[in-house]
Write an enzyme that holds these catalytic residues in place. Sequence first.
Site, short mmCIF file in Angstrom:
data_model
loop_
_atom_site.label_atom_id
_atom_site.label_comp_id
_atom_site.label_asym_id
_atom_site.label_seq_id
_atom_site.Cartn_x
_atom_site.Cartn_y
_atom_site.Cartn_z
N LYS A 131 57.48 18.41 44.14
CA LYS A 131 56.52 17.56 43.45
C LYS A 131 55.48 18.40 42.71
O LYS A 131 55.12 18.10 41.57
CB LYS A 131 55.83 16.63 44.46
CG LYS A 131 54.83 15.67 43.84
CD LYS A 131 54.28 14.73 44.90
CE LYS A 131 53.59 15.50 46.01
NZ LYS A 131 53.08 14.63 47.09
N TYR A 143 48.24 8.74 48.15
CA TYR A 143 48.36 9.97 47.37
C TYR A 143 49.71 10.07 46.66
O TYR A 143 49.79 10.54 45.52
CB TYR A 143 48.10 11.20 48.25
CG TYR A 143 49.18 11.54 49.24
CD1 TYR A 143 50.16 12.47 48.94
CD2 TYR A 143 49.21 10.95 50.50
CE1 TYR A 143 51.15 12.81 49.85
CE2 TYR A 143 50.20 11.26 51.42
CZ TYR A 143 51.16 12.19 51.09
OH TYR A 143 52.16 12.50 51.99
N ASP A 199 54.85 15.21 61.45
CA ASP A 199 54.68 13.82 61.03
C ASP A 199 55.26 12.82 62.01
O ASP A 199 54.87 11.65 61.99
CB ASP A 199 55.33 13.60 59.66
CG ASP A 199 54.58 14.33 58.55
OD1 ASP A 199 53.58 15.00 58.84
OD2 ASP A 199 55.02 14.22 57.38
N ALA A 249 44.21 17.45 49.55
CA ALA A 249 44.19 17.31 48.10
C ALA A 249 45.16 16.22 47.67
O ALA A 249 46.15 15.95 48.34
CB ALA A 249 44.57 18.63 47.43
N HIS A 282 29.91 32.86 36.54
CA HIS A 282 29.81 32.17 35.26
C HIS A 282 30.64 32.88 34.19
O HIS A 282 30.71 34.11 34.17
CB HIS A 282 28.34 32.14 34.83
CG HIS A 282 28.10 31.44 33.53
ND1 HIS A 282 28.12 30.07 33.42
CD2 HIS A 282 27.84 31.93 32.29
CE1 HIS A 282 27.88 29.74 32.16
NE2 HIS A 282 27.70 30.85 31.46
#
Length: 449
Positions: free
Chosen positions: A51, A179, A305, A343, A438
């Site tokens: 994915k 997600y 899982d 995420a 920066h």
Amino acid sequence: MADYDYDLFVIGAGSGGTRAARVSAAYGARVAVAEEYRVGGTCVIRGCVPKKLLIYGAHFAEDLRDARKFGWAVPDDCAFDWATLRDNVLSEVDRLNKAYTTTIESSGAEIIHERATIAGPHEVKLASGRIVTAERILIATGATPHVPSCPGHKHGITSNEAFHLDSLPKRILIAGAGYIANEFAGLFHQFGSHVTLINRTDVILRGYDEQVRDRLLQISTMKGIEFRFHAEFRGIEKQADGSLMVEMTGHDPIEVDCVMFATGRVPNTGGLGLENAGVEWDEKGAITVDADNRSSCDSIFAVGDVTNRVQLTPVAIREGQAFADTFYGNKPTQVDYDCIPAAVFSHPPIAGVGLTEGAAREKFGSVKVYQSDFRPMKNVLAGRNERALYKMICEANTDRILGLHMIGPDVPEILQSAAVAVKAGLTKAAFDATVALHPSMAEELVLLK
């Protein structure tokens, strides 16, 4: 001492099972691993790895358009060939499958390419009919996509099949708002499909920070992804031309070329024979285990899982490692589930660690929230109005960071390092005292107001 065929028999060669098997074997245990499909499990074979490769491919859709503003003469008719990306991704999956197989075998563990089920507290039955025995059995069979039971559900696909599509659908309906649904919505949209996402409620990405998920909804809608909320399937009918007519509650029917179910994942415990050893499971089919991954049967354990604790690959790996260390490495270890970063590889991606603002207020009452809402430099020059949002939630009295939540380009890469600071219990002052790097998007973390 009972005479067993193996010290450890692992059912499932996914991330958790592979780690437990190879580490246990390295400690000197006699280990066998049974895998009925392919070594590597969901993450490697049909999940996060392929994915993410598709997501890299999808990014070029906008990057190529943006490149013109940076001086590159990208042709207007820049074509995308799905078959090329699909086949290259599947080739990489093949490579990883072989690599995982080699890793297990080089550790000294034996791989048995058969389905295995529980026949007793110390017995495993293979698909061939052979019974093998082990002092300990570790179940690491993972989870599988949930498919809603509605008329015509057989016409839909899940994320498993999405990697093998012959061609891209012009119109796709994705059911779900977690997600997986949002990641594939972004993928298919960038590849040129018209995407409609439906959900039973009006909340996407439940459990993520409300402001961040609302920002993703806003951006996704502006990109052209259609959302239908408070919608449940009534049925899917295949028409003469091969298209699918989908009826749902609260909305008009819609004609699409593909329906994809992304309505969660359920533990792979069906037909596993858990009852033969008195292994208990919950109402969702997840094996119940203690902090040492031990089930209600003293000789049978489970990780990953299939336990439905935290469905994340790195968590399964840690659980497999902890199991091996505890029972074969003489290093008792338990997994710490606090402050796990996560995420969503949506478009743009989301990343977060610790408590959301809502959860922090519920737990602590008074909190301080610092944020930066900005347009990344690249988006400015590209003429893209898409904005990033970074949030830091702190305990009011101590300024200890309780959570960090972000949406914007590359935020999963940025959050990983910042998650260390949250896990360590640092305060906002530690970020304020750090000189900004920066120009970068990451510098916003030390400039939050």
